[in-house]
Write an enzyme that holds these catalytic residues in place. Structure first.
Site, PDB file in Angstrom:
ATOM      1  N   TYR A 242       0.828  -1.201   0.000  1.00 26.86           N
ATOM      2  CA  TYR A 242       0.000   0.000   0.000  1.00 26.86           C
ATOM      3  C   TYR A 242       0.867   1.257   0.000  1.00 26.86           C
ATOM      4  O   TYR A 242       0.634   2.192  -0.785  1.00 26.86           O
ATOM      5  CB  TYR A 242      -0.921   0.007   1.226  1.00 26.86           C
TER       6      TYR A 242
ATOM      7  N   ARG B  93       2.150   8.339  13.108  1.00 21.88           N
ATOM      8  CA  ARG B  93       1.843   9.543  13.873  1.00 21.88           C
ATOM      9  C   ARG B  93       0.347   9.848  13.892  1.00 21.88           C
ATOM     10  O   ARG B  93      -0.195  10.360  14.882  1.00 21.88           O
ATOM     11  CB  ARG B  93       2.599  10.734  13.271  1.00 21.88           C
TER      12      ARG B  93
ATOM     13  N   ARG C 128     -10.779   6.201   9.319  1.00 25.09           N
ATOM     14  CA  ARG C 128      -9.784   5.572   8.453  1.00 25.09           C
ATOM     15  C   ARG C 128      -8.874   4.669   9.280  1.00 25.09           C
ATOM     16  O   ARG C 128      -8.659   4.916  10.469  1.00 25.09           O
ATOM     17  CB  ARG C 128      -8.934   6.626   7.744  1.00 25.09           C
TER      18      ARG C 128
ATOM     19  N   PHE D  19      15.647  19.213  -1.433  1.00 26.31           N
ATOM     20  CA  PHE D  19      14.277  18.763  -1.683  1.00 26.31           C
ATOM     21  C   PHE D  19      14.030  17.395  -1.052  1.00 26.31           C
ATOM     22  O   PHE D  19      12.945  17.136  -0.517  1.00 26.31           O
ATOM     23  CB  PHE D  19      14.067  18.706  -3.198  1.00 26.31           C
TER      24      PHE D  19
END
Length: 418
Positions: free
Chosen positions: A171, A218, A228, A288
Site C-alpha cells: 500500500y 503519527r 480511516r 528537496f
C-alpha cells in the site's frame, strides 16, 4: 509559544528567531511567468490553489525540472481526487483509475462529476494534459508510467484494508514509493542527477515508504476519528481485538507495544535513505529530498513509546524543525542528525518491549551506516550563505507541506510521500 517550547534548547530559540525574521525570502528563485504559455501559467495557479507550500518548494528546483515536477504533481493530484471522491460509484471509479494515464494523451478529456474541493484539476484537465505533452519525451514517459501503476494500485485498495505487513509495504509503495521512484527518474531525466539515481528503484521506494509510514504511525488518532485505518492488522491484532482499542487508557501497554513494533518496521528503511541521499549531486535536489527525511526520523523519535500518539497529535517543536532545516543541507550533517535521533530512540527502548531485539538490531545497522565512510563524495557539502538561506526556506516549505497533509494518509499528491 514556539519560543516557550524551545526553552532548554537555546540554539533552537536563536534559529527560530533567525527564521522568523524572514531574511531568506529574497534569495528564492522567482518563476518567469512572462515567458510561460498561458496554459503553463494556469498550471501554476492550480498548483498554488491545491498546495501553496509545494508551489513554493518547486521554485527552488533547478532548470526544467521545476515544470516537470509541477506537472507530475498536478497529474497525481487529479488522479488522487478521483480516488478520494466517495460520490463516484466503484463501477465508474475503478475504470477511471485504470485508464487515467491514457487521458494524458487525450486533448479533450475532462471529468465534471467530482464533488471534491480540488475538482478544478479534473474539470480543466486539458490545460494540464497539454503541458504534459509539452514536456520532453523522457519526462512524459516517467509521469505516464507512474500514473498508470498508481491508478492500478489505488483501485486494488479501494475496498481492501491493509492486512499483512507485506500489504502495508505494498500500500505504501502505491501511494508513496511510486512517487519517490517517479521523482528519482525525473531527477535523472533532467540530467541534474546521475542515471543511477533513477535506476535504483529499491532505494527510491524506501524514501517514500519511510515518510508514508511515519505519517501513518503519527496519525493514528486522527485517522481513527475520521473513520480511516492504515495500521496493518497483522501488527495490531497481536495486541488488541480492535484497532480502536488502542485509544482506550486500559489498553495503553498494548498500544505502546504495537506502536514500537511499527516504528521499528519504519526504521528499517533508514539505511536505504542514507544510501539514496549519498548518491545525490545537485544541491536543490538534495535539499528537496533530505529535509523531509530528517524531519521524519525526528518525528519517529518523538512518537516512539509515547502515549500521546493515542491521545492527540505528536509534533516536533517548531524551533527543532527550523534547526533541522538549517542543518540538513549536506550528507555529513544528515548522518549526524540520523545518528542523534537513533540514539534518542535507543535510550527509550524498554527491557520488556516485545520488539526490543528487532529495534536494537535496526538501530545498530543505522549506527553502522551513519559511521560508514564508503560513500560517494557529494557536491552538496560546502554551502554559500545565499544557498543556506534558500535551503532554509525550501526546508520550511517542505515541512509545512508535509505537516499540512499529515491527516491525509491515503493521499498521493504529497511529492515527498504522503
Amino acid at each position: 509559544m514556539d519560543i516557550l517550547k524551545s526553552l532548554g534548547h537555546p540554539e533552537e530559540i536563536l534559529n527560530l528567531f533567525r527564521f522568523k525574521m524572514g531574511g531568506c525570502r529574497s534569495v528564492m528563485p522567482k518563476l518567469d511567468y512572462e515567458s510561460m504559455t498561458e496554459s503553463l501559467r494556469t498550471c501554476y495557479i492550480y498548483l498554488n490553489q491545491t498546495s501553496r507550500s509545494f508551489a513554493a518548494v518547486i521554485q527552488a528546483l533547478d532548470g526544467e525540472l521545476r515544470h516537470a515536477v509541477c506537472i507530475f504533481y498536478l497529474v497525481l493530484r487529479a488522479l488522487d481526487t478521483v480516488e478520494d471522491d466517495m460520490s463516484i460509484p466503484l463501477e465508474k471509479k475503478v475504470p477511471l483509475l485504470h485508464d487515467f494515464h491514457n487521458f494524458l494523451y487525450d486533448p479533450e478529456w475532462n471529468f465534471t462529476e467530482s464533488q471534491e474541493k480540488d475538482r478544478q484539476v479534473l474539470e480543466d484537465f486539458p490545460t494540464i494534459s497539454v503541458e504534459f505533452r509539452n514536456l520532453g519525451q523522457e519526462y512524459q514517459e516517467v509521469i505516464s508510467d507512474i500514473c498508470h501503476r498508481m491508478g492500478v494500485g489505488m483501485a486494488e485498495f479501494l475496498e481492501k484494508k491493509v492486512g499483512s505487513m507485506k500489504e502495508w509495504d505494498k500500500y505504501c509503495h502505491y501511494v508513496a514509493g511510486l512517487v519517490g521512484i517517479g521523482l528519482s527518474r525525473l531527477f535523472s531525466a533532467s540530467q541534474l542527477e546521475d542515471p543511477e539515481v533513477g535506476q535504483d528503484t529499491e532505494l527510491a521506494n524506501s524514501m517514500g515508504l519511510f515518510l508514508q509510514k511515519t505519517n501513518i504511525i503519527r496519525d493514528y488518532l486522527e485517522d481513527q476519528q475520521d473513520g480511516r485505518a492504515f495500521w496493518p492488522q497483522e501488527a495490531w491484532s497481536q495486541f488488541a481485538d480492535h484497532l480502536e482499542d488502542f485509544a482506550k487508557p486500559q489498553h495503553l501497554d498494548s498500544a505502546l507495544a504495537c506502536l514500537n513494533l511499527l516504528v521499528t518496521d519504519a526504521l528499517r528503511h533508514v539505511p536505504d535513505v542514507i544510501s539514496y541521499l549519498t548518491h545525490l549531486r545537485n544541491q536543490s535536489v538534495f535539499n528537496f529530498c533530505a529535509i523531509p527525511q530528517v524531519m521524519a526520523i525526528a518525528t519517529l523519535s518523538a512518537c516512539y513509546n509515547n502515549p500521546h500518539v493515542f491521545q492527540g497529535v505528536v509534533k516536533i517543536r517548531k524551533g527543532q524543525a527550523v534547526t533541522l532545516m538549517m542543518q540538513a543541507t549536506n550528507m555529513g550533517a544528515v548522518r549526524t542528525i540520523i545518528s542523534q535521533y537513533s540514539q534518542e530512540i535507543l535510550q527509550k527502548v524498554s527491557l520488556t518491549d516485545p520488539s526490543r531485539d528487532k529495534t536494537l538490531l535496526i538501530l545498530q545497522l543505522i549506527r553502522e551506516k551513519t559511521l560508514s565512510q564508503d560513500m560517494l563524495p557529494s557536491r552538496a557539502h560546502h554551502l554559500s550563505p545565499v544557498y543556506l538561506s534558500a535551503a532554509m526556506l525550501l526546508a520550511a516549505l517542505s515541512w509545512q507541506y508535509l505537516s499540512a497533509t499529515a491527516g491525509q494518509a491515503g493521499g498521493t499528491a504529497d511529492m515527498q510521500g504522503h
